[in-house]
Design a protein around this motif. Structure first.
Motif, short mmCIF file in Angstrom:
data_model
loop_
_atom_site.label_atom_id
_atom_site.label_comp_id
_atom_site.label_asym_id
_atom_site.label_seq_id
_atom_site.Cartn_x
_atom_site.Cartn_y
_atom_site.Cartn_z
N LEU A 1 34.60 45.29 43.87
CA LEU A 1 34.29 45.24 45.12
C LEU A 1 32.78 44.58 45.67
O LEU A 1 32.76 44.25 46.64
CB LEU A 1 34.27 46.80 45.67
N LEU A 2 31.91 44.72 44.25
CA LEU A 2 30.77 44.24 44.65
C LEU A 2 30.61 42.82 44.14
O LEU A 2 29.89 41.70 44.71
CB LEU A 2 29.57 44.84 43.56
N THR A 3 31.23 42.40 43.15
CA THR A 3 31.36 41.11 42.51
C THR A 3 32.31 40.21 43.42
O THR A 3 32.01 39.07 43.62
CB THR A 3 31.75 41.16 41.03
N GLN A 4 33.11 40.76 44.06
CA GLN A 4 34.03 39.97 44.79
C GLN A 4 34.14 40.19 46.36
O GLN A 4 35.34 40.40 47.00
CB GLN A 4 35.62 39.93 44.34
N ARG A 5 32.93 40.56 46.83
CA ARG A 5 32.97 41.15 48.15
C ARG A 5 33.48 39.95 49.14
O ARG A 5 34.10 40.67 50.20
CB ARG A 5 31.46 41.58 48.28
#
Length: 280
Positions: A141-145
């Motif tokens: 969720l952070l890296t592919q927001r």
């Protein structure tokens, strides 16, 4: 007396006519402001399919009831807490800019009512967010927001279109993790910093080793050159170095206040003993 009655009757009729004429605009006319549309409810035939745009319009009192709708873009904030693919709890906030489809306003009024946004948007937004978040791990969720935001936007736009609601923009404003995952992220960052520190120490030791090797090679090369010079020129080079060393020692001793020079072959103890004999 009869003339007075006739005059009063005429005044009454005139006042009644003027009052009725004054009531006609308020009962038979209505205004639609900019950014609004009106859906007309006909008490005989139901909701009319035609919407009224800006301006002043005519209506039949008690038979036609106008319903005003705002067609400007409006913001809507939705918050939900759901689980990720690796069972981490996250709280996600999204902001939506929406407006009703003008051609679909009669259907909206017929099926949902004037509070259509409160009836539809929270339910479809929560459904889409939970279904999308469940497909990703917490770290993704952070890296592919950006990808997550795009999937949520496309799904909400498609679902809202089924209810004649148009979406202008949908964005993730906040993404909050549970305490356990936040603690795990902090520990991971600390471990990464320790690893970088150890890597720096190893690189520093490697550089010092290389410097020592280079220094040793230089000293070996210098010793080799001295050996070759001795073989070629004999001990003259050593004598020159010995003289230079003696010169440096003499200069250092001359500058020291604790050093005293004596004549060659004399001792201070003998002179002290002679002085005692003369006194006795």
């Amino acid at each position: 007396m009869a003339n007075v009655d006739k005059a009063l009757t005429s005044i009454y009729r005139l006042g009644l006519g003027l009052g009725t004429a004054a009531m006609i605009p308020s009962l038979c006319l209505y205004d639609v402001d900019g950014g609004q549309r009106v859906v007309m409810l006909n008490m005989l035939s139901g909701v009319e399919e035609k919407t009224r745009a800006e301006g002043t319009h005519f209506k039949v009192p008690w038979l036609m009831q106008p319903k005003w709708y705002n067609i400007r873009l409006r913001p809507k904030l939705i918050q939900t807490t759901t689980g990720t693919k690796d069972l981490q709890m996250v709280t996600i906030h999204i902001r939506m800019l929406f407006k009703p489809d003008i051609e679909g306003l009669p259907t909206i009024h017929r099926t949902l009512g004037e509070d259509y946004d409160e009836r539809v948007l929270p339910s479809i937004a929560n459904e889409v967010m939970k279904a999308t978040i469940a497909q990703y791990n917490a770290e993704q969720l952070l890296t592919q927001r950006e990808q997550v935001s795009r999937e949520i936007r496309e799904a909400i736009v498609a679902r809202a279109h089924q209810f004649n609601i148009l979406m202008d923009d949908i964005a993730i404003t906040h993404l909050t993790y549970g305490k356990d995952f936040a603690r795990a992220i902090e520990e991971k960052q600390v471990a990464q910093q320790d690893a970088e520190r150890q890597k720096f120490i190893v690189e520093k030791a490697e550089q010092e080793r290389q410097a020592t090797v280079i220094r040793s090679e230089g000293e070996a090369e210098a010793a080799k050159m001295i050996s070759e010079a001795l073989k070629e020129h004999g001990s003259g080079l050593i004598e020159v170095r010995r003289i230079d060393a003696a010169k440096d020692i003499a200069e250092n001793l001359a500058k020291s206040p604790n050093v005293m020079y004596l004549p060659n072959g004399q001792q201070m103890l003998l002179n002290v003993g002679g002085a005692r004999q003369q006194q006795s």
